[in-house]
Design a protein around this motif. Structure first.
Motif, PDB file in Angstrom:
ATOM      1  N   ALA A 156       0.836  -1.208   0.000  1.00 61.96           N
ATOM      2  CA  ALA A 156       0.000   0.000   0.000  1.00 61.96           C
ATOM      3  C   ALA A 156       0.870   1.256   0.000  1.00 61.96           C
ATOM      4  O   ALA A 156       0.624   2.194  -0.777  1.00 61.96           O
ATOM      5  N   VAL A 157       1.873   1.282   0.866  1.00 62.26           N
ATOM      6  CA  VAL A 157       2.745   2.458   0.940  1.00 62.26           C
ATOM      7  C   VAL A 157       3.575   2.578  -0.333  1.00 62.26           C
ATOM      8  O   VAL A 157       3.771   3.683  -0.862  1.00 62.26           O
TER       9      VAL A 157
ATOM     10  N   SER B  41      -5.892   7.888   4.691  1.00 62.88           N
ATOM     11  CA  SER B  41      -4.863   7.658   5.703  1.00 62.88           C
ATOM     12  C   SER B  41      -4.938   8.689   6.812  1.00 62.88           C
ATOM     13  O   SER B  41      -4.772   8.372   7.991  1.00 62.88           O
ATOM     14  N   GLU B  42      -5.214   9.935   6.440  1.00 61.61           N
ATOM     15  CA  GLU B  42      -5.338  10.990   7.450  1.00 61.61           C
ATOM     16  C   GLU B  42      -6.558  10.753   8.319  1.00 61.61           C
ATOM     17  O   GLU B  42      -6.516  10.922   9.538  1.00 61.61           O
ATOM     18  N   MET B  43      -7.645  10.343   7.683  1.00 60.11           N
ATOM     19  CA  MET B  43      -8.888  10.110   8.413  1.00 60.11           C
ATOM     20  C   MET B  43      -8.741   8.955   9.398  1.00 60.11           C
ATOM     21  O   MET B  43      -9.249   9.001  10.518  1.00 60.11           O
TER      22      MET B  43
ATOM     23  N   LEU C 236       1.272   8.973   5.825  1.00 57.81           N
ATOM     24  CA  LEU C 236       1.462  10.350   6.291  1.00 57.81           C
ATOM     25  C   LEU C 236       2.951  10.679   6.376  1.00 57.81           C
ATOM     26  O   LEU C 236       3.389  11.770   6.007  1.00 57.81           O
ATOM     27  N   PHE C 237       3.755   9.727   6.862  1.00 60.33           N
ATOM     28  CA  PHE C 237       5.196   9.945   6.951  1.00 60.33           C
ATOM     29  C   PHE C 237       5.828  10.014   5.568  1.00 60.33           C
ATOM     30  O   PHE C 237       6.706  10.844   5.311  1.00 60.33           O
TER      31      PHE C 237
ATOM     32  N   GLY D 183      -4.449  21.314   6.783  1.00 59.89           N
ATOM     33  CA  GLY D 183      -4.595  19.930   6.364  1.00 59.89           C
ATOM     34  C   GLY D 183      -4.117  18.982   7.445  1.00 59.89           C
ATOM     35  O   GLY D 183      -4.115  19.282   8.633  1.00 59.89           O
ATOM     36  N   ALA D 184      -3.677  17.793   7.018  1.00 60.57           N
ATOM     37  CA  ALA D 184      -3.271  16.768   7.966  1.00 60.57           C
ATOM     38  C   ALA D 184      -1.956  17.139   8.627  1.00 60.57           C
ATOM     39  O   ALA D 184      -1.080  17.710   8.018  1.00 60.57           O
ATOM     40  N   VAL D 185      -1.850  16.817   9.909  1.00 59.36           N
ATOM     41  CA  VAL D 185      -0.611  17.052  10.647  1.00 59.36           C
ATOM     42  C   VAL D 185      -0.297  15.796  11.443  1.00 59.36           C
ATOM     43  O   VAL D 185      -1.131  14.921  11.620  1.00 59.36           O
ATOM     44  N   ARG D 186       0.934  15.731  11.927  1.00 61.41           N
ATOM     45  CA  ARG D 186       1.285  14.651  12.834  1.00 61.41           C
ATOM     46  C   ARG D 186       2.167  15.213  13.936  1.00 61.41           C
ATOM     47  O   ARG D 186       2.879  16.187  13.750  1.00 61.41           O
TER      48      ARG D 186
END
Length: 630
Positions: free
Chosen positions: A42-43, A195-197, A204-205, A587-590
């Motif tokens: 997948a990645v 992926s974010e959800m 994300l990485f 947007g998406a963060v980590r």
């Protein structure tokens, strides 16, 4: 061809040139990817799709301009220079794209971030490039790579233009290429959003390897449809863009009858473990007669935030409104109001970072003494100490004085005179682009140790002179690093990239006349400096009116955690956890989380849950000195 010597290339030839440029861009993107980007099917599929589509997107401005310019020049068929103009424009645009991709890859490998506002500010602010301290061999290597990339684009242009090709067939293949690009882009967008959800970290990485990556999120949309969404995802701190309320209350000052002088010494990139009897014997001996802070943290992992935090006592994100308002710290206001004499010296510039518009915004030009370029950094440091000693000797003894010195020797390339060499072997030619950091980091660190030893000798000169003139008994002496420096202890070299102790923790020695020696083993911060100094200047307000720090000399001083910032992130640093929060992320963060010894945690959720009360306090502090609209 002989009948039309000035004919423009066909659209098909132009696209063939862009295809070659796209392949070169692909090679650059693939070169900075690692095994983790292909750890699972997948990645791997997502990474491949993103690489193929983003390589094209980086070239999209060139493609649009190229075809638009070709059409424009095609309307002037008698214009003989049309082909040359088109060729020069395309080589310049695509060459610039390749150079930026290369530069971004180098920056990301060294510091962990892409070309961003910080990098742009560094390039376009006077003194920014010089502040990197690159060796001449590094500059030559960088220039050669830029020329090689541009030459590659020029060679591709000449080869494509000279190659015979039939006119038919491109539209069908182009349509298929556009369709494939649409499928790849749509697929990776949807995969990222999912992926974010669901907080699927590997994708994300992987997205962080792409410069200017634009995250797509549909968390709210999915919730409205009744889809279960992971609520334990990353957190971002939010900063409101509001006018300043600094200080919160007018200062109440009762100036002391005998004001103390201040000697403030700051060394570039001087990390905590350099305060060692063998490396910095003069400062070590001095610290035994002073307050020595053994777990001290800068307010940033870069000079800008480090120096800002020690003078303002505020989180680094306040740099931006202070810069916009040209607002000096209240500490400097009080010193000026009490008629202090100033000699503010640096072995770099005051314009990068823009301390002439923040920390020293209201200083007279004749009090600012930058000494940059020309001589090696260690020689400039010596000359600046000479100048400060001369200032002290010639000052008006009836007035208090404040001196500031910024040492540059400990900034890469780590300069020092031969007599300061105590650690060997050293890397003689430290070329940032060709150095093998894995194999040569010990030799590079030895250069740094020698530079720190040289800085120690200059600190010793200043201390000796203060003692000789009988000034130590009425002078506050402060010695700090602006931030730390890492030598691959946690996988990186330098600073500005991470919030581990090596990049954020500095020596801190404060000697106040009449104050008994003390060793503080708990957490302290650059933010505590104004709250410590202002009461000594007669300021009656509580520190909360002008600072986010605490008085280091107070009997009940205690700090549970420090806060460290860079250009767009903020980090909580405690004894048990360190957690990083993006600031105003879109947007998406980590969040990145480690334990107290910088060992990565599998998930940030547990750490965030344990520091929830601190997070609430930090969020309130982010807006404390903002004037709320309405």
């Amino acid at each position: 061809m002989s009948a039309q010597p000035f004919a423009l290339p066909t659209s098909r030839k132009l696209n063939a040139y862009f295809l070659i440029t796209w392949l070169v861009a692909l090679a650059q993107l693939f070169s900075q990817q690692g095994a983790s980007d292909y750890a699972t099917p997948a990645v791997a599929g997502w990474t491949l799709a993103a690489t193929l589509s983003y390589a094209f997107m980086y070239l999209l401005p060139g493609v649009a301009i190229g075809h638009g310019l070709r059409r424009l020049l095609g309307t002037r068929k008698s214009f003989r220079r049309g082909p040359s103009i088109l060729g020069a424009t395309m080589i310049a645009l695509t060459g610039l794209t390749q150079v930026l991709l290369f530069a971004d890859r180098v920056i990301h490998e060294m510091y962990g971030f892409h070309i961003n506002g910080f990098v742009v500010n560094l390039v376009f602010t006077p003194g920014g490039i010089a502040s990197l301290g690159a060796s001449r061999s590094t500059e030559i290597t960088a220039g050669a790579i830029v020329l090689a990339l541009c030459a590659l684009q020029a060679a591709a242009w000449v080869w494509v233009m000279r190659r015979n090709a039939s006119a038919g067939g491109w539209r069908l293949r182009g349509a298929w290429a556009i369709a494939l690009f649409f499928v790849l882009t749509t697929g990776e967008r949807i995969a990222y959003g999912y992926s974010e959800m669901s907080n699927y970290q590997p994708i994300l990485f992987a997205s962080e390897h792409f410069p200017l990556y634009q995250p797509l999120t549909f968390r709210n949309f999915a919730q409205n449809l009744g889809v279960k969404v992971d609520q334990a995802g990353a957190r971002s701190m939010q900063v409101r863009d509001e006018s300043l309320s600094y200080p919160q209350q007018p200062l109440r000052v009762v100036a002391p009858e005998k004001p103390l002088n201040i000697v403030w010494l700051v060394a570039e990139s001087l990390r905590f473990d350099m305060l060692d009897p063998k490396i910095m014997p003069r400062l070590w001996a001095f610290s035994n007669d002073a307050v020595r802070l053994e777990k001290h943290f800068s307010g940033g992992n870069m000079t800008q935030m480090g120096v800002f935090s020690m003078f303002y006592g505020l989180y680094g994100n306040y740099w931006f409104p202070m810069l916009a308002a040209r607002r000096a710290p209240v500490l400097m206001d009080v010193l000026q109001q009490q008629n202090y004499q100033f000699s503010l010296n640096t072995s770099q510039r005051f314009t990068y970072p823009a301390f002439d518009k923040t920390v020293f915004a209201n200083m007279r030009t004749e009090d600012l003494h930058p000494l940059e370029g020309g001589a090696p950094a260690w020689q400039r440091d010596v000359r600046n100490i000479d100048a400060l000693i001369d200032f002290i000797d010639k000052r008006d003894p009836a007035r208090p004085f404040m001196t500031y010195m910024f040492f540059e020797s400990t900034h890469a390339n780590y300069d020092y005179p031969p007599e300061a060499e105590i650690a060997t072997p050293v890397l003689q030619d430290f070329n940032y682009l060709t150095a093998d950091f894995g194999a040569q980091i010990g030799q590079i660190k030895n250069r740094y140790i020698n530079a720190a030893h040289h800085v120690d000798s200059q600190i010793g000169r200043m201390i000796d002179h203060l003692g000789k003139r009988g000034l130590l008994e009425n002078t506050i002496v402060i010695v700090l690093g602006d931030h730390g420096e890492e030598f691959m202890e946690r996988s990186r070299w330098g600073h500005s990239a991470e919030f581990n102790r090596f990049q954020t923790s500095t020596p801190a020695v404060i000697r106040v006349p009449g104050r008994p020696p003390q060793v503080v083993t708990g957490i302290t911060s650059h933010l505590d400096l104004p709250a410590t100094l202002m009461p000594l200047l007669g300021v009656q307000n509580p520190a909360e009116d002008y600072s986010l720090g605490h008085d280091l000399l107070a009997p009940d001083f205690h700090r549970d955690y420090a806060v460290v910032a860079d250009w767009n992130r903020l980090a909580y640093i405690g004894n048990d956890y360190k957690v990083t929060f993006p600031i105003n992320a879109i947007g998406a963060v980590r969040n990145e989380a480690t334990d107290g010894d910088d060992r990565p945690l599998a998930s940030a959720d547990g750490a965030i849950a344990s520091i929830r009360s601190a997070m609430v306090e930090i969020m309130a502090n982010l807006a404390r000195f903002s004037r709320h609209r309405g």
